[in-house]
Design an enzyme around this catalytic site. Structure first.
Site, PDB file in Angstrom:
ATOM      1  N   GLU A   7      -0.925 -11.638   4.601  1.00 39.43           N
ATOM      2  CA  GLU A   7      -0.746 -11.118   3.587  1.00 39.43           C
ATOM      3  C   GLU A   7      -0.519 -12.102   2.351  1.00 39.43           C
ATOM      4  O   GLU A   7      -1.354 -11.928   1.392  1.00 39.43           O
ATOM      5  CB  GLU A   7      -0.865 -10.047   3.621  1.00 39.43           C
ATOM      6  CG  GLU A   7      -0.136  -8.984   2.302  1.00 39.43           C
ATOM      7  CD  GLU A   7       0.238  -7.772   2.534  1.00 39.43           C
ATOM      8  OE1 GLU A   7       1.048  -7.325   1.495  1.00 39.43           O
ATOM      9  OE2 GLU A   7      -0.197  -6.918   3.716  1.00 39.43           O
ATOM     10  N   LYS A   8       0.249 -12.398   2.395  1.00 36.73           N
ATOM     11  CA  LYS A   8       0.865 -13.400   1.653  1.00 36.73           C
ATOM     12  C   LYS A   8       1.751 -14.640   2.375  1.00 36.73           C
ATOM     13  O   LYS A   8       1.661 -15.056   3.485  1.00 36.73           O
ATOM     14  CB  LYS A   8       2.218 -12.736   1.058  1.00 36.73           C
ATOM     15  CG  LYS A   8       1.879 -11.468   1.168  1.00 36.73           C
ATOM     16  CD  LYS A   8       3.604 -10.659  -0.448  1.00 36.73           C
ATOM     17  CE  LYS A   8       3.682  -9.784   0.127  1.00 36.73           C
ATOM     18  NZ  LYS A   8       3.194  -8.492   1.235  1.00 36.73           N
ATOM     19  N   ASP A 102      -0.160  -6.655   5.925  1.00 34.10           N
ATOM     20  CA  ASP A 102       1.510  -5.525   6.811  1.00 34.10           C
ATOM     21  C   ASP A 102       0.521  -4.704   7.576  1.00 34.10           C
ATOM     22  O   ASP A 102      -0.451  -4.043   7.290  1.00 34.10           O
ATOM     23  CB  ASP A 102       2.218  -5.327   5.017  1.00 34.10           C
ATOM     24  CG  ASP A 102       3.042  -6.469   4.524  1.00 34.10           C
ATOM     25  OD1 ASP A 102       2.748  -7.783   5.167  1.00 34.10           O
ATOM     26  OD2 ASP A 102       3.396  -6.856   2.862  1.00 34.10           O
ATOM     27  N   ASP A 104       0.279  -1.596   7.538  1.00 33.75           N
ATOM     28  CA  ASP A 104       0.038   0.062   6.735  1.00 33.75           C
ATOM     29  C   ASP A 104      -1.175  -0.399   6.584  1.00 33.75           C
ATOM     30  O   ASP A 104      -2.117  -1.385   6.377  1.00 33.75           O
ATOM     31  CB  ASP A 104       1.715   0.707   5.946  1.00 33.75           C
ATOM     32  CG  ASP A 104       1.242  -1.473   4.516  1.00 33.75           C
ATOM     33  OD1 ASP A 104       0.133  -1.779   4.491  1.00 33.75           O
ATOM     34  OD2 ASP A 104       2.229  -1.422   4.014  1.00 33.75           O
ATOM     35  N   TYR A 319      10.625  -5.626   7.243  1.00 31.56           N
ATOM     36  CA  TYR A 319       9.712  -5.380   6.654  1.00 31.56           C
ATOM     37  C   TYR A 319      10.036  -3.883   5.138  1.00 31.56           C
ATOM     38  O   TYR A 319      10.425  -3.573   5.916  1.00 31.56           O
ATOM     39  CB  TYR A 319       8.491  -4.551   7.280  1.00 31.56           C
ATOM     40  CG  TYR A 319       7.337  -4.183   6.313  1.00 31.56           C
ATOM     41  CD1 TYR A 319       6.633  -5.641   5.774  1.00 31.56           C
ATOM     42  CD2 TYR A 319       6.568  -2.921   6.067  1.00 31.56           C
ATOM     43  CE1 TYR A 319       5.923  -4.964   4.584  1.00 31.56           C
ATOM     44  CE2 TYR A 319       5.795  -2.988   5.015  1.00 31.56           C
ATOM     45  CZ  TYR A 319       5.337  -3.602   4.854  1.00 31.56           C
ATOM     46  OH  TYR A 319       3.755  -3.555   3.626  1.00 31.56           O
ATOM     47  N   ARG A 321       8.669  -2.259   3.116  1.00 30.60           N
ATOM     48  CA  ARG A 321       8.070  -1.744   1.902  1.00 30.60           C
ATOM     49  C   ARG A 321       7.716  -0.613   3.280  1.00 30.60           C
ATOM     50  O   ARG A 321       6.725   0.094   3.611  1.00 30.60           O
ATOM     51  CB  ARG A 321       6.906  -1.749   2.000  1.00 30.60           C
ATOM     52  CG  ARG A 321       7.113  -2.715   0.561  1.00 30.60           C
ATOM     53  CD  ARG A 321       5.512  -3.104  -0.350  1.00 30.60           C
ATOM     54  NE  ARG A 321       5.709  -4.099  -1.144  1.00 30.60           N
ATOM     55  CZ  ARG A 321       6.173  -4.872  -1.733  1.00 30.60           C
ATOM     56  NH1 ARG A 321       6.469  -5.826  -0.985  1.00 30.60           N
ATOM     57  NH2 ARG A 321       6.653  -5.424  -2.973  1.00 30.60           N
TER      58      ARG A 321
END
Length: 709
Positions: A7-8, A102, A104, A319, A321
């Site tokens: 993702e990043k 991530d 989710d 993580y 969030r």
């Protein structure tokens, strides 16, 4: 070829370092590559939902609506175009792709939408990374699954994205244009989470303004047994002058009783002591961490997220969030390693912890896509003050899970004097258990030593005190308490509301990753346009609505102001993620709701016009929206080197679409100086000519100077 898409960039680095010990030698501009294995990355959402004009040139006009796409369009973000093109090119050669978003629905969405856009047809797998330490990475790589298993999660992310687009684009236009047609002012920023959040603040302010304080009186006896003080308060009889809440409202009543019991002993007529236990508070989710840090240190929710994100990127915590307070049972064995690391890092309580204790937090049945925020066991180095405060909170909560429950006695008692009954209660600690970890942090005002009281005990001549008290209005929200209210929104609906249980199940309105930005958006303007008005303002730590914010809630359709709409939506999004509802049905419901609200807006023109006018006098200097990514605002910074202020986008991944470098804007009277090329639309750079001692505007894409003021 196997291609991992993180993702990043920081997750890509963690993946590469796990795969290869000498990973840094395989780094290129857009990826890490060794042989036929590639680890590349996105910058969050590098795909964006197309703006209205993509569905027809006429929709570039803000006054054109409704816009209900039949075929949804996406496009690469201009700020990440170069990285996207690399991903597209490598996918053409890939046999297997591993989705490293991530864990989710948003993480699932942002990688799957790239694969969907480029039409990738090969095998896709899914890796769920909850932390970047070696043990967590090992666990993640050992449990890679088929991506198809998470297809419903992608549909849930897609449904959320499209629903928010339909509501935000259409209703913001409908209310704004209706107001302007009738002389109103301001942009109505309508969102399915933003409006009920604003309604919480507006309704609380109304309660405060409508509140009338009432005096009442309490008669308290101060007693002592075996040198241990305790107290009890008069229980009024049925004939006492009481208000509807059972409070004594006449002073002469308590004055008379005080005289009657003066200089007389009291006798214990009832005493009950029950032994109870209290488990340690659960580890933090993002929202509980934000609420607690705001209460304890006054940190804003966005600041807490920034600090815990930084800790995560440094591999110190898991993580950030997360909406979960539980940990998989399989990770209980990590406790020994993590506790040792914490003990070595100065946490004395970690050295005293019992690694064999398995607290209630280790529960597979309550773990969602990610688990609670916990320390990874990597020892922090050189943390700045606020990072240290947040890390200590996370570490202490984790340590508590390896302590026994607190054992205490709940004591209830009554004393009688000349027929008047005084009642009291309290907790008496028998064995502190987890409370010994940090009494100051997890304090309980009810905990105090209560002497052993037996029926018939006589307490010699107590001291009696009359206290005059006043009923107080409900407290205004702070950023922390508003965030807690969003998370526990079910507490703010009536008991007979049919959606109350749904609100509990969906864990409130918004997500841990978006709640702080929603509050910030209501507090401040996010565009350089003068007609964007704030809806909430700060008075100290308290949040109060502006006239414009209040008028919005009073005139907008009631269904948008209540959390029910979002409750039903979030419940349905969860149903989509669980495979119990399909995307098409959800979107049909959303379209119907949007069209009904457009009709209401147009029928309510006079009220909406007055609401807009009401906020003009409160207009503030707005923040400037980033002209490149359009997702974040520009932040004003100071350079010690040049001793001047400058502006830069708050989105770290936002770069110049041509040069790929961060863009810095000059400061002019606390506003950024922004110029774009009239030919290509790219941001212009200021170049200084030493020869002419003058600044010029230069376009990197056109490779030429521009003669602009």
């Amino acid at each position: 070829m196997t291609v991992y898409i993180a993702e990043k960039p920081d997750i890509a680095t963690a993946m590469a370092s796990f795969l290869w010990s000498d990973y840094s030698s395989y780094k290129n501009k857009h990826c890490y590559q060794k042989g036929d294995v590639v680890v590349t990355w996105a910058y969050g959402h590098i795909m964006t939902t197309a703006m209205p004009e993509a569905y027809g040139k006429e929709f570039a006009d803000f006054g054109k609506y409704p816009i209900i796409p039949t075929a949804w369009k996406k496009q690469p973000s201009p700020s990440a175009k170069e990285q996207f093109e690399y991903i597209r090119s490598v996918l053409k050669k890939a046999d297997v792709v591993v989705n490293g978003g991530d864990p989710d629905r948003e993480g699932q969405l942002l990688i799957d939408e790239i694969l969907e856009y480029v039409g990738y047809k090969g095998e896709v797998r899914r890796i769920l990374i909850n932390a970047k330490d070696s043990e967590s990475m090992k666990r993640a790589f050992e449990h890679i699954e088929p991506n198809e298993k998470y297809r419903p999660l992608y549909h849930a992310g897609l449904a959320r994205e499209r629903a928010d687009w339909l509501v935000g684009i259409n209703l913001s236009r409908a209310y704004t244009i209706t107001a302007r047609r009738h002389g109103g002012y301001g942009v109505w920023r309508v969102g399915r989470v933003k409006i009920p959040t604003l309604a919480l603040v507006v309704n609380r302010e109304k309660e405060i303004l409508d509140f009338h304080s009432v005096e009442f009186y309490e008669l308290t006896g101060k007693y002592s047994k075996n040198g241990i003080p305790f107290s009890a308060t008069l229980k009024p009889t049925d004939d006492a002058p009481l208000d509807s809440e059972g409070r004594i409202i006449r002073r002469d009543y308590v004055d008379r009783i005080k005289e009657d019991v003066k200089n007389l002993p009291a006798r214990v007529t009832q005493s009950e002591r029950k032994s109870q236990t209290e488990s340690a508070p659960l580890p933090y989710s993002l929202d509980t961490l934000q609420v607690e840090a705001n209460k304890r240190y006054g940190m804003s929710p966005s600041s807490v997220l920034a600090k815990v994100q930084s800790l995560y990127e440094k591999k110190y915590v898991s993580y950030p969030r997360s909406d979960c307070n539980y940990i998989p049972a399989s990770q209980h064995g990590d406790g020994k390693r993590i506790l040792k690391a914490l003990a070595d890092n100065g946490f004395d309580a970690a050295a005293r912890a019992d690694e064999n204790i398995q607290g209630r937090c280790f529960n597979d049945g309550k773990v969602s896509a990610h688990h609670a925020i916990i320390p990874t066991g990597v020892i922090p180095k050189e943390l700045e003050e606020w990072e240290r405060k947040v890390y200590d909170m996370i570490a202490i909560r984790y340590i508590m899970q390896f302590y026994p429950p607190c054992k205490y006695d709940v004591v209830k008692y009554e004393l009688t004097s000349t027929g008047y009954v005084f009642a009291g209660s309290g907790k008496s600690i028998v064995s502190p258990g987890w409370r010994s970890v940090s009494k100051s942090i997890e304090r309980d005002d009810d905990v105090r030593e209560i002497p052993m009281l037996s029926v018939g005990d006589e307490i010699p001549i107590p001291l009696y005190i009359i206290e005059t008290k006043k009923t107080t209005p409900p407290k205004r929200f702070t950023e922390g308490s508003l965030l807690a209210a969003m998370t526990n929104i079910w507490r703010f609906v009536s008991p007979d509301n049919p959606n109350k249980d749904r609100l509990k199940e969906c864990k409130g309105i918004g997500t841990p990753a978006t709640r702080d930005s929603i509050i910030a958006d209501l507090l401040a303007t996010k565009s350089g346009k003068s007609d964007i008005l704030p809806c909430i303002q700060k008075k100290g730590k308290e949040l109060v609505p502006t006239a414009f914010g209040t008028a919005m809630i009073e005139s907008i359709h009631e269904s948008l102001t209540k959390p029910d709409l979002t409750a039903v939506m979030e419940y349905n999004l969860s149903a989509i993620a669980d495979g119990k509802m399909n995307l098409e049905n959800f979107m049909e419901q959303t379209k119907k709701m949007v069209l009904e609200n457009i009709a209401f807006a147009e029928e309510s023109a006079p009220i909406i016009s007055d609401a807009s006018k009401g906020g003009m006098e409160e207009q503030e200097v707005p923040h400037e929206e980033c002209p490149v990514c359009r997702r974040k605002t520009l932040a004003r910074k100071y350079s010690p080197k040049t001793k001047e202020h400058f502006w830069v986008c708050e989105e770290k991944s936002c770069v110049h679409p041509t040069t790929g470098k961060p863009i810095f804007y000059a400061d002019n009277r606390k506003k950024p100086v922004i110029k774009v090329c009239p030919q290509c639309g790219d941001p212009l750079n200021q170049v200084y000519s030493k020869k002419r001692k003058q600044l010029y505007w230069f376009c990197s894409k056109c490779n030429e100077f521009k003669n602009l003021p």
